[in-house]
Write an enzyme that holds these catalytic residues in place. Sequence first.
Site, PDB file in Angstrom:
ATOM      1  CG  HIS A  16      14.838  23.828  37.338  1.00 15.45           C
ATOM      2  ND1 HIS A  16      16.092  23.197  37.029  1.00 15.45           N
ATOM      3  CD2 HIS A  16      13.948  23.212  36.909  1.00 15.45           C
ATOM      4  CE1 HIS A  16      15.704  22.386  36.207  1.00 15.45           C
ATOM      5  NE2 HIS A  16      14.434  22.119  36.081  1.00 15.45           N
ATOM      6  CG  ASP A 123      18.655  25.599  36.340  1.00 12.76           C
ATOM      7  OD1 ASP A 123      18.202  24.859  37.255  1.00 12.76           O
ATOM      8  OD2 ASP A 123      18.393  24.959  35.162  1.00 12.76           O
TER       9      ASP A 123
END
Length: 221
Positions: A16, A123
Amino acid sequence: MEKAELVFVPSPGIGHLASMVELAKFLVDRDNRVSITVIIIRLALDSKISMYTESLTATSMSTHIQFIDLPSDKTNASNDHPSKFVTSLIESQKPHVKEFVSKLITQSELNLKPPRLACFVLDMFCTGMIDVANEFGVPSYIYFTSSAAFLGFQFHMQDLHDKQKVDLTELRDVDAEFEIPTLMNPLPVKVFPSVMLSKDTLPVVLHHVRRTHFESQGACP
């Protein structure tokens, strides 16, 4: 020309982080008025993050991107499902993010032409940080690291659960298919992600989906 400061908050984990850093590179390459601070939330035993950020610093990484490490959580070990654990970890780090951004604003004000705090980019598992962005009075944007088709699938599952009162966890052993607006063909329940059918993880997933959904419509619950 007014300068803008963006705060990026990726989920813990190299996958990520690397994805969000590539987005940061793209933005600063397109506009030199943009500066980006990437806030790193570490897992206690994840050494890949340090190696990655050190390699970026040693190369020709743009001076418009900086990395900030939050205090490491010494209680990272958990028997919870990863989705539940990450959500709890993000919640615990909200005060640290708020403190850092406050310092960032104070330091910027010492410059003759300080950059404006423009937004948070979060995120898909960091939707809790929407609350921090709201406290600073700036918008937040969800960086969804999967496909638009899967995002549509999640929104549809949320609609079934919240509006049509379908208990998704009871579908585990059902031989059925669902028409998903973002998919060309019906999707069999047997290929649904397991987190959508588990009583332990479904509430966590729906929490993030709701926040993403409301944020995409310009409102946060």
